[in-house]
Design an enzyme around this catalytic site. Structure first.
Site, PDB file in Angstrom:
ATOM      1  N   CYS A   1      35.425  34.215  37.577  1.00 25.97           N
ATOM      2  CA  CYS A   1      34.829  35.104  36.614  1.00 25.97           C
ATOM      3  C   CYS A   1      33.867  36.209  37.380  1.00 25.97           C
ATOM      4  O   CYS A   1      34.459  36.436  38.300  1.00 25.97           O
ATOM      5  CB  CYS A   1      33.758  34.070  35.643  1.00 25.97           C
ATOM      6  SG  CYS A   1      32.731  33.315  36.789  1.00 25.97           S
TER       7      CYS A   1
ATOM      8  N   ARG B   1      30.925  30.728  34.072  1.00 28.77           N
ATOM      9  CA  ARG B   1      32.166  30.394  33.406  1.00 28.77           C
ATOM     10  C   ARG B   1      33.262  29.759  34.487  1.00 28.77           C
ATOM     11  O   ARG B   1      33.549  28.431  34.223  1.00 28.77           O
ATOM     12  CB  ARG B   1      32.979  31.452  33.027  1.00 28.77           C
ATOM     13  CG  ARG B   1      32.211  32.123  31.546  1.00 28.77           C
ATOM     14  CD  ARG B   1      32.820  33.667  31.225  1.00 28.77           C
ATOM     15  NE  ARG B   1      32.415  34.511  32.266  1.00 28.77           N
ATOM     16  CZ  ARG B   1      32.703  35.688  32.221  1.00 28.77           C
ATOM     17  NH1 ARG B   1      33.443  36.282  31.295  1.00 28.77           N
ATOM     18  NH2 ARG B   1      32.175  36.765  33.366  1.00 28.77           N
TER      19      ARG B   1
ATOM     20  N   ASP C   1      31.732  36.782  28.645  1.00 28.70           N
ATOM     21  CA  ASP C   1      30.711  36.615  29.498  1.00 28.70           C
ATOM     22  C   ASP C   1      29.241  35.983  28.714  1.00 28.70           C
ATOM     23  O   ASP C   1      28.924  36.851  27.611  1.00 28.70           O
ATOM     24  CB  ASP C   1      30.328  37.927  30.065  1.00 28.70           C
ATOM     25  CG  ASP C   1      29.198  38.182  31.176  1.00 28.70           C
ATOM     26  OD1 ASP C   1      28.395  37.034  30.919  1.00 28.70           O
ATOM     27  OD2 ASP C   1      29.211  38.999  31.598  1.00 28.70           O
TER      28      ASP C   1
HETATM   29  P1  4NP Z   1      29.812  34.659  35.432  1.00 30.63           P
HETATM   30  O1  4NP Z   1      28.646  35.219  34.327  1.00 30.63           O
HETATM   31  O2  4NP Z   1      30.636  35.745  35.521  1.00 30.63           O
HETATM   32  O3  4NP Z   1      30.499  33.588  34.076  1.00 30.63           O
HETATM   33  O4  4NP Z   1      29.367  33.624  36.340  1.00 30.63           O
HETATM   34  C1  4NP Z   1      27.904  36.004  34.970  1.00 30.63           C
HETATM   35  C2  4NP Z   1      26.758  35.993  35.742  1.00 30.63           C
HETATM   36  C3  4NP Z   1      26.057  36.956  36.331  1.00 30.63           C
HETATM   37  C4  4NP Z   1      26.423  38.242  35.911  1.00 30.63           C
HETATM   38  C5  4NP Z   1      27.438  38.593  34.860  1.00 30.63           C
HETATM   39  C6  4NP Z   1      28.260  37.406  34.502  1.00 30.63           C
HETATM   40  N1  4NP Z   1      25.571  39.273  36.289  1.00 30.63           N
HETATM   41  O5  4NP Z   1      25.725  40.584  35.757  1.00 30.63           O
HETATM   42  O6  4NP Z   1      24.715  39.288  36.714  1.00 30.63           O
END
Ligand code: 4NP
Length: 159
Positions: A8, A14, A125
């Site tokens: 992710c 995720r 997201d």
């Molecule tokens: P992930 O979620 O990709 O599912 O771990 C996110 C965690 C942090 C960020 C974006 C998505 N961020 O922009 O910091």
């Protein structure tokens, strides 16, 4: 043995959820020896952090305790995994850019395996949303992980 890398953006929501659900299901079915799984992010912003509280708490609701330290996807990883599963289209595009041509066919959208998904369906997201977003993505992840295990538990399944 099938090697799977879940990817992710941050590796705190995720992909560690998919990683944790996968490990839990495989353990319950005694299929640990059939799989090697890992997760990573396309960015390094959260490097070393544990799973997001909302993600960890959603897993706990389902009896899953899983710990992860965020790490980034590296070009060299592509050589080590049979399947590299992207959570959204942006992750997919980043992975394609980061991966040598000879290994690009290992990159797929995670929800292309979801019976309720499609070739380009995303696990959205959840970062800026509330806790309920995590319940929703858990459902997508849960049914998709079951399909992956079913499909690749047998040695020699086609990629
Ligand atoms: P992930 O979620 O990709 O599912 O771990 C996110 C965690 C942090 C960020 C974006 C998505 N961020 O922009 O910091």
């Amino acid at each position: 043995m099938t090697r799977i890398m879940f990817v992710c953006t941050g590796n705190i929501c995720r992909s560690p959820m998919a990683h944790g659900v996968f490990v839990d299901r495989v353990r319950k079915r005694g299929l640990e020896h059939r799989f090697e799984v890992e997760s990573s992010g396309t960015t390094a912003y959260h490097y070393g952090e544990s799973m997001d509280e909302r993600a960890a708490s959603e897993l706990k609701v389902h009896g899953i305790r899983f710990r992860n330290r965020a790490k980034g996807f590296h070009r060299a990883d592509a050589a080590d995994y049979d399947l590299i599963l992207a959570m959204d289209r942006s992750n997919y595009a980043s992975l394609m850019r980061m991966t040598d041509t000879e290994h690009q066919n290992r990159i797929r959208m995670f929800r292309s395996f979801d019976p309720e998904g499609s070739e380009d369906a995303e696990v959205p997201d959840p970062w800026y949303g509330g806790r309920e977003g995590f319940t929703k993505i858990y459902e997508m992840i849960s049914r998709t992980v079951d399909v992956l295990i079913e499909r690749y538990a047998e040695a020699g399944a086609d990629y």
